[in-house]
Design a protein around this motif. Sequence first.
Motif, PDB file in Angstrom:
ATOM      1  N   GLY A 118      13.009  13.460 -12.935  1.00 32.81           N
ATOM      2  CA  GLY A 118      12.753  12.078 -13.332  1.00 32.81           C
ATOM      3  C   GLY A 118      11.711  11.442 -12.425  1.00 32.81           C
ATOM      4  N   PRO A 119      11.628  10.109 -12.444  1.00 32.37           N
ATOM      5  CA  PRO A 119      10.586   9.429 -11.668  1.00 32.37           C
ATOM      6  C   PRO A 119      10.731   9.660 -10.165  1.00 32.37           C
ATOM      7  CG  PRO A 119      11.857   7.876 -13.008  1.00 32.37           C
ATOM      8  CD  PRO A 119      12.485   9.218 -13.153  1.00 32.37           C
ATOM      9  N   ARG A 120       9.575   9.674  -9.487  1.00 32.99           N
ATOM     10  CA  ARG A 120       9.569   9.735  -8.019  1.00 32.99           C
ATOM     11  C   ARG A 120       9.478   8.320  -7.483  1.00 32.99           C
ATOM     12  NH1 ARG A 120       5.515  12.012  -4.858  1.00 32.99           N
ATOM     13  NH2 ARG A 120       3.999  11.671  -6.476  1.00 32.99           N
ATOM     14  N   ILE A 121      10.148   8.069  -6.373  1.00 38.71           N
ATOM     15  CA  ILE A 121      10.083   6.782  -5.695  1.00 38.71           C
ATOM     16  C   ILE A 121       9.477   7.029  -4.315  1.00 38.71           C
ATOM     17  CG2 ILE A 121      11.387   4.802  -4.852  1.00 38.71           C
ATOM     18  CD1 ILE A 121      11.554   5.115  -7.896  1.00 38.71           C
ATOM     19  N   ILE A 122       8.388   6.314  -4.013  1.00 43.06           N
ATOM     20  CA  ILE A 122       7.741   6.462  -2.707  1.00 43.06           C
ATOM     21  C   ILE A 122       7.689   5.101  -2.012  1.00 43.06           C
ATOM     22  CG2 ILE A 122       6.414   8.491  -3.408  1.00 43.06           C
ATOM     23  CD1 ILE A 122       3.953   6.657  -3.676  1.00 43.06           C
ATOM     24  N   PRO A 123       7.543   5.090  -0.693  1.00 44.56           N
ATOM     25  CA  PRO A 123       7.526   3.822   0.031  1.00 44.56           C
ATOM     26  C   PRO A 123       6.237   3.027  -0.178  1.00 44.56           C
ATOM     27  CG  PRO A 123       7.626   5.703   1.556  1.00 44.56           C
ATOM     28  CD  PRO A 123       7.536   6.242   0.177  1.00 44.56           C
ATOM     29  N   VAL A 124       6.379   1.701  -0.137  1.00 44.82           N
ATOM     30  CA  VAL A 124       5.243   0.776  -0.122  1.00 44.82           C
ATOM     31  C   VAL A 124       5.197   0.188   1.285  1.00 44.82           C
ATOM     32  CG1 VAL A 124       4.300  -1.372  -1.051  1.00 44.82           C
ATOM     33  CG2 VAL A 124       5.451   0.232  -2.577  1.00 44.82           C
ATOM     34  N   TYR A 125       3.996   0.159   1.862  1.00 51.81           N
ATOM     35  CA  TYR A 125       3.820  -0.295   3.238  1.00 51.81           C
ATOM     36  C   TYR A 125       2.967  -1.559   3.304  1.00 51.81           C
ATOM     37  CZ  TYR A 125       5.247   4.491   4.314  1.00 51.81           C
ATOM     38  OH  TYR A 125       5.930   5.672   4.393  1.00 51.81           O
ATOM     39  N   LYS A 126       3.111  -2.250   4.439  1.00 50.52           N
ATOM     40  CA  LYS A 126       2.162  -3.308   4.766  1.00 50.52           C
ATOM     41  C   LYS A 126       0.817  -2.649   5.032  1.00 50.52           C
ATOM     42  CE  LYS A 126       4.921  -6.914   6.930  1.00 50.52           C
ATOM     43  NZ  LYS A 126       5.080  -7.682   8.178  1.00 50.52           N
ATOM     44  N   GLU A 127      -0.206  -3.456   5.227  1.00 54.47           N
ATOM     45  CA  GLU A 127      -1.561  -2.941   5.475  1.00 54.47           C
ATOM     46  C   GLU A 127      -1.635  -2.016   6.689  1.00 54.47           C
ATOM     47  OE1 GLU A 127      -5.164  -5.410   6.778  1.00 54.47           O
ATOM     48  OE2 GLU A 127      -5.289  -5.375   4.581  1.00 54.47           O
TER      49      GLU A 127
ATOM     50  N   TYR B  10       0.829  -1.203   0.000  1.00 56.76           N
ATOM     51  CA  TYR B  10       0.000   0.000   0.000  1.00 56.76           C
ATOM     52  C   TYR B  10       0.860   1.247   0.000  1.00 56.76           C
ATOM     53  CZ  TYR B  10      -3.539  -3.356   1.280  1.00 56.76           C
ATOM     54  OH  TYR B  10      -4.376  -4.434   1.271  1.00 56.76           O
ATOM     55  N   VAL B  11       0.382   2.293  -0.681  1.00 57.91           N
ATOM     56  CA  VAL B  11       1.026   3.605  -0.631  1.00 57.91           C
ATOM     57  C   VAL B  11       0.055   4.589  -0.003  1.00 57.91           C
ATOM     58  CG1 VAL B  11       2.557   3.223  -2.592  1.00 57.91           C
ATOM     59  CG2 VAL B  11       0.300   4.218  -2.988  1.00 57.91           C
ATOM     60  N   ARG B  12       0.607   5.609   0.599  1.00 58.69           N
ATOM     61  CA  ARG B  12      -0.235   6.663   1.171  1.00 58.69           C
ATOM     62  C   ARG B  12      -0.703   7.589   0.054  1.00 58.69           C
ATOM     63  NH1 ARG B  12       4.003   7.448   5.652  1.00 58.69           N
ATOM     64  NH2 ARG B  12       3.247   5.983   7.213  1.00 58.69           N
TER      65      ARG B  12
ATOM     66  N   VAL C  36       2.553   1.464   8.244  1.00 56.77           N
ATOM     67  CA  VAL C  36       3.743   1.873   8.980  1.00 56.77           C
ATOM     68  C   VAL C  36       4.974   1.082   8.529  1.00 56.77           C
ATOM     69  CG1 VAL C  36       4.803   1.995  11.280  1.00 56.77           C
ATOM     70  CG2 VAL C  36       2.376   2.522  10.991  1.00 56.77           C
ATOM     71  N   THR C  37       4.813  -0.213   8.385  1.00 57.41           N
ATOM     72  CA  THR C  37       5.927  -1.087   8.057  1.00 57.41           C
ATOM     73  C   THR C  37       6.245  -1.002   6.563  1.00 57.41           C
ATOM     74  OG1 THR C  37       5.180  -2.596   9.799  1.00 57.41           O
ATOM     75  CG2 THR C  37       6.808  -3.447   8.233  1.00 57.41           C
TER      76      THR C  37
END
Length: 76
Positions: free
Chosen positions: A55-64, A25-27, A67-68
């Motif tokens: 260029g491209p943006r990189i964002i975090p992917v989280y668990k459901e 999931y992403v925010r 937070v993780t």
Amino acid sequence: IQKGDGEYDEPDLMAVVGIDGVEGYVRKSDLYDEANQPNNPEEFLEYQRKRDAQGPRIIPVYKEDGVTEIGKYRID
């Protein structure tokens, strides 16, 4: 999620398949970069120029849990 006025309200966490096939999931705020959205045509042109240069943006992917962090998602 549809609101009463015909508009849609997206959830804070949105399901994605990230880099290397990681599912998570992403925010919404990360995905849409809400804090930096342009407010007029001139700001849009500057925003677009900066995006193209960066260029491209990189964002975090989280668990459901939202937070993780389990991976990264690329936005072209």
